[in-house]
Design an enzyme around this catalytic site. Structure first.
Site, short mmCIF file in Angstrom:
data_model
loop_
_atom_site.label_atom_id
_atom_site.label_comp_id
_atom_site.label_asym_id
_atom_site.label_seq_id
_atom_site.Cartn_x
_atom_site.Cartn_y
_atom_site.Cartn_z
N SER A 1 3.67 -2.30 10.34
CA SER A 1 5.12 -2.40 10.55
C SER A 1 5.66 -3.79 10.20
O SER A 1 6.59 -4.28 10.84
CB SER A 1 5.50 -2.02 11.99
OG SER A 1 5.14 -0.68 12.26
N HIS B 1 -9.31 1.28 4.79
CA HIS B 1 -8.04 1.41 5.51
C HIS B 1 -8.24 2.32 6.73
O HIS B 1 -9.02 3.26 6.68
CB HIS B 1 -6.96 1.99 4.59
CG HIS B 1 -5.59 1.90 5.18
ND1 HIS B 1 -5.13 2.83 6.08
CD2 HIS B 1 -4.63 0.97 5.06
CE1 HIS B 1 -3.91 2.47 6.47
NE2 HIS B 1 -3.58 1.35 5.87
N ASN C 1 0.88 -1.17 0.00
CA ASN C 1 0.00 0.00 0.00
C ASN C 1 0.91 1.21 0.00
O ASN C 1 1.51 1.54 1.02
CB ASN C 1 -0.89 -0.02 1.26
CG ASN C 1 -1.71 1.24 1.40
OD1 ASN C 1 -1.77 2.06 0.46
ND2 ASN C 1 -2.35 1.41 2.55
N GLU D 1 -5.18 -4.96 10.43
CA GLU D 1 -4.18 -3.95 10.68
C GLU D 1 -4.46 -3.27 12.02
O GLU D 1 -5.26 -2.32 12.08
CB GLU D 1 -4.19 -2.90 9.57
CG GLU D 1 -3.86 -3.46 8.20
CD GLU D 1 -3.25 -2.41 7.27
OE1 GLU D 1 -2.22 -2.71 6.66
OE2 GLU D 1 -3.79 -1.28 7.19
N GLU E 1 -6.57 4.65 7.88
CA GLU E 1 -6.35 6.09 7.63
C GLU E 1 -7.58 6.72 7.01
O GLU E 1 -7.88 7.89 7.26
CB GLU E 1 -5.08 6.27 6.76
CG GLU E 1 -3.83 5.99 7.58
CD GLU E 1 -2.67 5.38 6.81
OE1 GLU E 1 -2.65 5.45 5.56
OE2 GLU E 1 -1.78 4.79 7.47
N GLY F 1 2.89 2.10 10.89
CA GLY F 1 3.87 3.17 10.77
C GLY F 1 4.57 3.52 12.07
O GLY F 1 5.25 4.54 12.16
N LYS G 1 0.16 4.23 -0.20
CA LYS G 1 -0.47 5.40 0.43
C LYS G 1 -0.23 6.63 -0.47
O LYS G 1 -0.30 6.50 -1.68
CB LYS G 1 0.07 5.57 1.86
CG LYS G 1 -0.05 4.26 2.67
CD LYS G 1 0.20 4.42 4.13
CE LYS G 1 0.03 3.07 4.83
NZ LYS G 1 0.14 3.14 6.28
P1 13P Z 1 3.29 0.25 7.67
O1 13P Z 1 3.79 -1.04 7.03
O2 13P Z 1 4.03 1.45 7.19
O3 13P Z 1 3.19 0.14 9.16
O4 13P Z 1 1.79 0.46 7.12
C1 13P Z 1 0.90 -0.60 7.19
C2 13P Z 1 -0.32 -0.23 6.43
O5 13P Z 1 -1.08 0.63 6.85
C3 13P Z 1 -0.58 -0.92 5.16
O6 13P Z 1 -1.85 -0.63 4.70
#
Ligand code: 13P
Length: 253
Positions: free
Chosen positions: A213, A96, A10, A168, A98, A174, A12
């Site tokens: 992560s 997601h 992803n 997740e 976010e 992150g 982002k």
């Molecule tokens: P990270 O791997 O940067 O923690 O992000 C995970 C994520 O949100 C994938 O959609």
């Protein structure tokens, strides 16, 4: 029961068209011998075209990060199934954290997007996961159950078989804080139980990715868990070497 491991990047809000093309070219060179995994990249909308072109003829699948439920109309900033389909997209990330945290996504809108994605023939990647305060308050299972029951409402077992779920935990995204393999397995097993309650034995064929992560150094022990079928990767998907190394570890190579 055999579930093919699926590792999806992803991206982002990272990578313009040229950067996305370069990343896919580098990935193409590194994926020989990794056919046991389904590999997907999910760039921002404006990068999709160049990534689809670059990925052509390779096993790399391309996904979008959102989809709207209406066919077209006055929905500024949204994107339709047809726009994605005609851009060459095969996968769509839905719900997601976010989007939930910053853009008002709810379990109800997740459900609408999911219905639209299935109707258009995409492979949806539906994200669920609890906040830190929810985990600390002992609410993880209640939150996951709610996200699944409402998000998957009205979906047939036949369609459910096409869905990928991504667990997740929001506190792991992150932050460098990964769920331990045991903790992740427990959540994945719970999610599969919820899916079984809705869809019966189809749940045993549904892939559940871990996200938060995940990187080369922890991918192997996570994917070794019985209910973890791959990963949804943020930061470690933005460099070809990192992503390839992670896929190799997920496949225990
Ligand atoms: P990270 O791997 O940067 O923690 O992000 C995970 C994520 O949100 C994938 O959609």
């Amino acid at each position: 029961m055999s579930r093919k491991i699926i590792v999806a990047g992803n991206w982002k809000m990272n990578k313009n068209a040229a950067e996305g093309r370069a990343l896919v070219e580098a990935l193409k060179n590194g994926i020989a011998g990794l056919e046991a995994a389904e590999i997907v990249v999910c760039p921002p909308f404006t990068t999709i075209g160049s990534v689809v072109e670059a990925a052509e003829g390779s096993p790399i699948g391309v996904g979008a990060q959102n989809i709207h439920w209406e066919a077209n109309g006055a929905f500024t900033g949204e994107i339709s199934a047809d726009m994605l389909k005609t851009s060459g997209v095969q996968y769509v990330i839905i719900g997601h954290s976010e989007r939930r945290q910053y853009f008002g996504e709810t379990d109800e809108t997740v459900n609408k997007r999911l219905v639209a994605a299935l109707a258009a023939g995409f492979t949806p990647i539906v994200c669920v996961g609890e906040l830190l305060e929810e985990r600390e308050g002992g609410k993880t299972e209640a939150v996951l159950a709610q996200q699944i029951r409402v998000g998957f409402a009205g979906i047939s077992a036949e369609d459910a078989a096409k869905i990928v779920v991504a667990y997740e935990p929001v506190w792991a995204i992150g932050t460098g804080k990964t769920a331990t393999p045991d903790m992740a397995q427990q959540a994945h097993a719970f999610i599969r139980g919820e899916l079984r309650a809705l869809f019966g034995n189809v749940a045993d064929d549904m892939r559940i990715q871990y996200g938060g992560s995940m990187k080369a150094s922890n991918a192997r022990e996570l994917v070794a868990q019985p209910d973890i079928d791959g990963g949804l990767i943020g930061g470690a998907a933005l460099k070809a070497d990192d992503f390839i190394a992670l896929i190799r570890e997920a496949l225990a190579l």
